[in-house]
Design a protein around this motif. Structure first.
Motif, PDB file in Angstrom:
ATOM      1  N   LEU A 167       0.825  -1.207   0.000  1.00 18.16           N
ATOM      2  CA  LEU A 167       0.000   0.000   0.000  1.00 18.16           C
ATOM      3  C   LEU A 167       0.861   1.260   0.000  1.00 18.16           C
ATOM      4  N   THR A 168       1.830   1.317   0.903  1.00 17.38           N
ATOM      5  CA  THR A 168       2.672   2.507   0.982  1.00 17.38           C
ATOM      6  C   THR A 168       3.656   2.593  -0.181  1.00 17.38           C
ATOM      7  N   GLY A 169       3.972   1.438  -0.768  1.00 17.50           N
ATOM      8  CA  GLY A 169       4.874   1.451  -1.917  1.00 17.50           C
ATOM      9  C   GLY A 169       4.217   1.952  -3.188  1.00 17.50           C
ATOM     10  N   ARG A 170       2.902   1.776  -3.290  1.00 16.39           N
ATOM     11  CA  ARG A 170       2.191   2.157  -4.513  1.00 16.39           C
ATOM     12  C   ARG A 170       1.335   3.412  -4.362  1.00 16.39           C
ATOM     13  N   VAL A 171       1.032   3.798  -3.140  1.00 17.92           N
ATOM     14  CA  VAL A 171       0.176   4.984  -2.921  1.00 17.92           C
ATOM     15  C   VAL A 171       1.011   6.036  -2.184  1.00 17.92           C
ATOM     16  N   PRO A 172       1.476   7.057  -2.882  1.00 18.87           N
ATOM     17  CA  PRO A 172       2.350   8.065  -2.261  1.00 18.87           C
ATOM     18  C   PRO A 172       1.741   8.738  -1.032  1.00 18.87           C
ATOM     19  N   LEU A 173       0.447   9.005  -1.055  1.00 19.37           N
ATOM     20  CA  LEU A 173      -0.191   9.662   0.078  1.00 19.37           C
ATOM     21  C   LEU A 173      -0.107   8.804   1.338  1.00 19.37           C
ATOM     22  N   ILE A 188       3.447  -1.252 -15.666  1.00 24.73           N
ATOM     23  CA  ILE A 188       2.086  -0.865 -15.298  1.00 24.73           C
ATOM     24  C   ILE A 188       1.298  -0.464 -16.541  1.00 24.73           C
ATOM     25  N   ARG A 189       1.916   0.338 -17.397  1.00 27.60           N
ATOM     26  CA  ARG A 189       1.219   0.786 -18.613  1.00 27.60           C
ATOM     27  C   ARG A 189       0.933  -0.382 -19.543  1.00 27.60           C
ATOM     28  N   ALA A 190       1.897  -1.313 -19.636  1.00 21.45           N
ATOM     29  CA  ALA A 190       1.683  -2.480 -20.495  1.00 21.45           C
ATOM     30  C   ALA A 190       0.535  -3.330 -19.977  1.00 21.45           C
ATOM     31  N   GLY A 191       0.474  -3.500 -18.664  1.00 23.50           N
ATOM     32  CA  GLY A 191      -0.616  -4.273 -18.081  1.00 23.50           C
ATOM     33  C   GLY A 191      -1.969  -3.619 -18.331  1.00 23.50           C
ATOM     34  N   LYS A 192      -2.022  -2.315 -18.193  1.00 22.27           N
ATOM     35  CA  LYS A 192      -3.286  -1.601 -18.439  1.00 22.27           C
ATOM     36  C   LYS A 192      -3.696  -1.690 -19.903  1.00 22.27           C
ATOM     37  N   MET A 193      -2.722  -1.626 -20.791  1.00 25.42           N
ATOM     38  CA  MET A 193      -3.027  -1.741 -22.223  1.00 25.42           C
ATOM     39  C   MET A 193      -3.595  -3.107 -22.560  1.00 25.42           C
ATOM     40  N   LEU A 194      -3.186  -4.130 -21.779  1.00 26.69           N
ATOM     41  CA  LEU A 194      -3.699  -5.481 -22.010  1.00 26.69           C
ATOM     42  C   LEU A 194      -5.012  -5.737 -21.281  1.00 26.69           C
ATOM     43  N   GLY A 195      -5.538  -4.715 -20.623  1.00 27.57           N
ATOM     44  CA  GLY A 195      -6.844  -4.828 -19.990  1.00 27.57           C
ATOM     45  C   GLY A 195      -6.833  -5.144 -18.514  1.00 27.57           C
ATOM     46  N   ALA A 196      -5.657  -5.207 -17.897  1.00 26.75           N
ATOM     47  CA  ALA A 196      -5.584  -5.503 -16.464  1.00 26.75           C
ATOM     48  C   ALA A 196      -5.940  -4.259 -15.654  1.00 26.75           C
ATOM     49  N   LYS A 197      -6.795  -4.446 -14.665  1.00 32.86           N
ATOM     50  CA  LYS A 197      -7.204  -3.326 -13.821  1.00 32.86           C
ATOM     51  C   LYS A 197      -7.204  -3.754 -12.357  1.00 32.86           C
ATOM     52  N   LYS A 198      -6.884  -2.818 -11.507  1.00 31.05           N
ATOM     53  CA  LYS A 198      -6.948  -2.962 -10.053  1.00 31.05           C
ATOM     54  C   LYS A 198      -6.291  -4.245  -9.568  1.00 31.05           C
ATOM     55  N   MET A 199      -7.075  -5.177  -9.000  1.00 31.73           N
ATOM     56  CA  MET A 199      -6.495  -6.363  -8.376  1.00 31.73           C
ATOM     57  C   MET A 199      -5.821  -7.277  -9.401  1.00 31.73           C
ATOM     58  N   ILE A 200      -6.388  -7.336 -10.614  1.00 33.82           N
ATOM     59  CA  ILE A 200      -5.755  -8.164 -11.648  1.00 33.82           C
ATOM     60  C   ILE A 200      -4.387  -7.585 -12.000  1.00 33.82           C
ATOM     61  N   LEU A 201      -4.299  -6.263 -12.080  1.00 39.12           N
ATOM     62  CA  LEU A 201      -3.033  -5.603 -12.346  1.00 39.12           C
ATOM     63  C   LEU A 201      -2.032  -5.874 -11.220  1.00 39.12           C
ATOM     64  N   PHE A 202      -2.528  -5.873 -10.003  1.00 36.11           N
ATOM     65  CA  PHE A 202      -1.651  -6.126  -8.866  1.00 36.11           C
ATOM     66  C   PHE A 202      -1.079  -7.539  -8.908  1.00 36.11           C
ATOM     67  N   PHE A 203      -1.941  -8.533  -9.114  1.00 32.19           N
ATOM     68  CA  PHE A 203      -1.497  -9.930  -9.061  1.00 32.19           C
ATOM     69  C   PHE A 203      -0.724 -10.367 -10.306  1.00 32.19           C
ATOM     70  N   THR A 204      -0.921  -9.707 -11.424  1.00 31.40           N
ATOM     71  CA  THR A 204      -0.231 -10.120 -12.647  1.00 31.40           C
ATOM     72  C   THR A 204       0.987  -9.271 -12.981  1.00 31.40           C
TER      73      THR A 204
END
Length: 267
Positions: free
Chosen positions: A92-98, A161-177
């Motif tokens: 959480l702290t590694g991915r969310v700057p706030l 991250i951008r490559a994963g989003k381009m392939l359709g991964a979002k939120k938890m799927i992006l995290f686990f993949t």
């Protein structure tokens, strides 16, 4: 993974053999008194009696297995709590700057306090015994997991991250993949450090009031002047800790290979 050659294995035995030779020579002719350091022969008798219990060489004859199982269970509980909370907060702290700005200063300040400094506080909160031991193990093991997970999560290349989003991964799927596989090597380092710390603080916790456990026997042996049993407990902890680390590495590598295969299939 490349297997160790016979030469590598031999090199790893040089220092232990040298220690044994120095130990043997220093205890000959009473150069070092047995109440300070027992001879290798005396130690071997006590050690094997501690395990098998057929020689009655000490008051702890045959008590190793029962107490080791109790201690291992305590380490497992504390390590589990530290691993789960450390990874969750680390990602959480590694991915969310706030969140990092909010949580990290406080956690870093708490980390600066030596683990033994929390002992009086733990005794007030949880009393003397099981809960205090688990508190010390969980707290001490939390920091290496948290720091290494945070470092790994924050260093995931943005292009992944951008490559994963381009392939359709979002939120938890992006995290686990994407995020978790990329940070997994850092997580392994944190877990291995935490496991070693867990065994160290197990002894501290068990020396403060529990009736059973390897640390409790060490404290009892010290009070009764049984240096041999203290050394035996140290050897048991060293061997068990090394074995647990070996299991952890094997599990992480197996899980990591499966993780990468799943990520490739998702891609």
């Amino acid at each position: 993974m490349k297997k160790k050659s016979l030469q590598d294995r031999f090199i790893g035995t040089i220092i232990p053999i040298m220690v044994l030779i120095v130990w043997f020579l220093s205890t000959q002719n009473n150069a070092v008194q047995s109440y300070v350091v027992p001879s290798p022969k005396e130690f071997a008798i006590v050690f094997f009696d501690f395990i098998f219990g057929n020689m009655q060489a000490s008051p702890y004859s045959g008590k190793m297995l029962e107490n080791l199982l109790i201690s291992t269970l305590r380490v497992g509980k504390g390590f589990y709590v530290a691993g789960v909370t450390g990874m969750i907060l680390g990602f959480l702290t590694g991915r969310v700057p706030l969140l990092r700005k909010m949580c990290d200063p406080m956690i870093q300040a708490l980390r600066a306090v030596p683990g033994i400094g929390y002992l009086p506080l733990g005794m007030v909160w949880f009393g003397v015994g099981e809960e205090n031991t688990l508190f010390l193990i969980s707290l001490a093991a939390f920091f290496p997991v948290y720091l290494n997970t945070q470092e790994g999560a924050s260093r995931v290349p943005e292009i992944y991250i951008r490559a994963g989003k381009m392939l359709g991964a979002k939120k938890m799927i992006l995290f686990f993949t994407v995020i978790f596989p990329a940070a997994f090597s850092h997580v392994i380092v944190g877990l291995r450090l935490a496991l070693g710390v867990s065994w160290a603080y197990l002894v501290l916790g068990e020396m403060t009031g529990v009736t059973k456990g390897i640390g409790a026997i060490m404290m009892d042996g010290r009070m009764l002047g049984h240096v041999d049993i203290v050394l035996a407990c140290m050897v048991v902890i060293a061997i068990t800790g090394k074995f647990c680390d070996w299991i952890l590495v094997k599990l992480c590598r197996t899980f990591g290979r499966g993780l990468m295969e799943d990520s490739s299939n998702e891609g």
